[in-house]
Design a protein around this motif. Sequence first.
Motif, PDB file in Angstrom:
ATOM      1  N   GLN A  97      -9.828  12.624  -8.611  1.00 18.61           N
ATOM      2  CA  GLN A  97      -9.613  11.186  -8.706  1.00 18.61           C
ATOM      3  C   GLN A  97      -8.364  10.771  -7.926  1.00 18.61           C
ATOM      4  N   SER A 102      -6.838   8.839  -0.694  1.00 23.76           N
ATOM      5  CA  SER A 102      -7.644   8.672   0.514  1.00 23.76           C
ATOM      6  C   SER A 102      -7.963   7.198   0.727  1.00 23.76           C
ATOM      7  N   ASP A 103      -8.339   6.515  -0.335  1.00 24.63           N
ATOM      8  CA  ASP A 103      -8.617   5.088  -0.272  1.00 24.63           C
ATOM      9  C   ASP A 103      -7.369   4.308   0.151  1.00 24.63           C
ATOM     10  N   THR A 104      -6.243   4.682  -0.410  1.00 24.62           N
ATOM     11  CA  THR A 104      -4.982   4.013  -0.072  1.00 24.62           C
ATOM     12  C   THR A 104      -4.607   4.268   1.383  1.00 24.62           C
ATOM     13  N   ASP A 149      -6.664   4.754   3.809  1.00 24.22           N
ATOM     14  CA  ASP A 149      -7.538   3.890   4.598  1.00 24.22           C
ATOM     15  C   ASP A 149      -7.007   2.461   4.617  1.00 24.22           C
ATOM     16  N   LYS A 150      -6.532   1.990   3.471  1.00 22.74           N
ATOM     17  CA  LYS A 150      -5.980   0.633   3.397  1.00 22.74           C
ATOM     18  C   LYS A 150      -4.701   0.523   4.230  1.00 22.74           C
ATOM     19  N   GLN A 164       0.826  -1.209   0.000  1.00 19.86           N
ATOM     20  CA  GLN A 164       0.000   0.000   0.000  1.00 19.86           C
ATOM     21  C   GLN A 164       0.862   1.263   0.000  1.00 19.86           C
ATOM     22  N   SER A 205      -9.044  10.996  -4.247  1.00 18.50           N
ATOM     23  CA  SER A 205      -9.880   9.872  -3.828  1.00 18.50           C
ATOM     24  C   SER A 205      -9.055   8.591  -3.720  1.00 18.50           C
ATOM     25  N   GLN A 206      -8.193   8.358  -4.711  1.00 15.63           N
ATOM     26  CA  GLN A 206      -7.350   7.152  -4.677  1.00 15.63           C
ATOM     27  C   GLN A 206      -6.381   7.191  -3.499  1.00 15.63           C
ATOM     28  N   ARG A 264       0.728   4.191  -2.813  1.00 19.73           N
ATOM     29  CA  ARG A 264       0.657   5.624  -2.506  1.00 19.73           C
ATOM     30  C   ARG A 264       1.810   6.365  -3.174  1.00 19.73           C
TER      31      ARG A 264
END
Length: 184
Positions: free
Chosen positions: A119, A125-127, A129-130, A42, A122-123, A46
């Motif tokens: 985009q 932010s998602d990363t 979280d992961k 992850q 968002s990616q 990032r």
Amino acid sequence: MPETLIIVGIIVVVLLIAVMMYNHIVQLNNRCDNAWQTIDTQLQRRNDLIPNLVETVKGYAAHESKTLENVIAARAAVNSAATPVEKMDASNTLTQTLGHLFAVAESYPDLKANANFQQLQSQLSDTEDKISYARMSFNDCVLMFNNAITTFPGVIFAGLFHFGKREGFAVTSESARDVPEVKF
């Protein structure tokens, strides 16, 4: 003769316990390694997104070069970190730097409206979280491993086979523990 059988039986039981404890500790150690590899994956994701984000921001906020340089430097620090502890520290710095970059982006409505920026944000932010979830998983693995090697009978076998305690993620900045002040 029966005494010999009893002694052999005791030796076999002790050897079986030793093998089972060794295998258990090895499995827990491997789980920690696997959890770390998940974090590392992850972090790499990032790091792969950051150059695109920096290029997008450059077009809109050219005079924010110091912020962009800090992001680039923090990303380089993560890439050059040699140990998990160094990588953890560098990753925390990068997370803080990215937070500052997104705060700066709030000052640029055109940038905030840019689909590519949205985009990427968002990616990322998602990363993040992961990464956060993977850190929790890693800390759980480290806790189970450390418990196994510091409690009886694992402590005996951990010493024999040179298993040492592992370090998990912890808050590195005391400011992260502060309660935020909310005003209406």
